[in-house]
Scaffold this active site. Structure first.
Site, short mmCIF file in Angstrom:
data_model
loop_
_atom_site.label_atom_id
_atom_site.label_comp_id
_atom_site.label_asym_id
_atom_site.label_seq_id
_atom_site.Cartn_x
_atom_site.Cartn_y
_atom_site.Cartn_z
CD GLU A 70 -44.53 60.98 44.66
OE1 GLU A 70 -44.93 61.18 45.82
OE2 GLU A 70 -45.17 60.34 43.83
NE ARG A 142 -47.86 62.04 45.73
CZ ARG A 142 -49.12 61.76 45.97
NH1 ARG A 142 -49.75 62.36 46.94
NH2 ARG A 142 -49.76 60.89 45.26
#
Length: 189
Positions: A70, A142
């Site tokens: 991320e 994610r």
């Protein structure tokens, strides 16, 4: 205390077909794989559960895999384009911190920014090392589905649940156990 879990799941097929479509003006390198489409996995879990630590462990263990973490540094240094002619880019600030300090005001803004940054990363052409890998694998911290992921939906896709209630960042035996589970999961996809 409830067990803390990381979810390693295979991204859904619609995303793969969406990502295969060329973006206008962006060269597509996907044809070079000639039928060896990389496996795309995402690491899902709550904030501060150990996703970034797990990503570092995977990067160390599998240097041939393409791991996309991320972009936390980007969220902490948001830039705004100037609105007047000749004006330079200005720093808006730390959107992540702003979201924690004033969630009612900044949560939606942060959620939109984080979604767009994940989407951008997941639509980029495959890196050269992935194109040359024998068994190409992309790991995302994610997925674009994280924002709407309901855990009952995980029943329909392959998922590996890792209980990380114990700290695994420094303990080699726990790291080895996690990697063994990842190997088994990937082989069974």
């Amino acid at each position: 205390m409830a067990p803390v879990r990381l979810f390693l799941s295979r991204l859904r097929t619609p995303f793969i077909s969406m990502a295969q479509k060329s973006l206008e003006g962006v060269p597509s390198s996907r044809g070079l794989l000639a039928g060896r489409e990389p496996r795309r996995l995402s690491i899902e879990g709550n904030i501060a559960v150990g996703k970034s630590t797990f990503v570092k462990l995977l990067t160390k263990t599998y240097p041939e895999w393409h791991v996309a973490a991320e972009p936390v540094a980007t969220w902490q240094n948001i830039q705004a384009a100037g609105t007047q002619k000749g004006q330079t880019t200005q720093s808006v600030g730390n959107l992540l911190d702003m979201m924690y300090q004033e969630p009612a005001r900044w949560s939606y803004t942060f959620q939109t920014c984080s979604f767009m940054s994940r989407l951008k990363v997941q639509l980029e052409p495959f890196p050269e090392k992935l194109l040359q890998a024998k068994n190409p694998m992309q790991i995302f911290e994610r997925s674009v589905y994280s924002d709407r992921l309901h855990f009952e939906a995980l029943l329909n896709i392959p998922v590996l649940v890792l209980n990380v209630s114990d700290d695994f960042s420094e303990e080699a035996t726990k790291q080895e156990e996690l990697i063994r589970k990842v190997n088994t999961f990937v082989k069974n996809l």
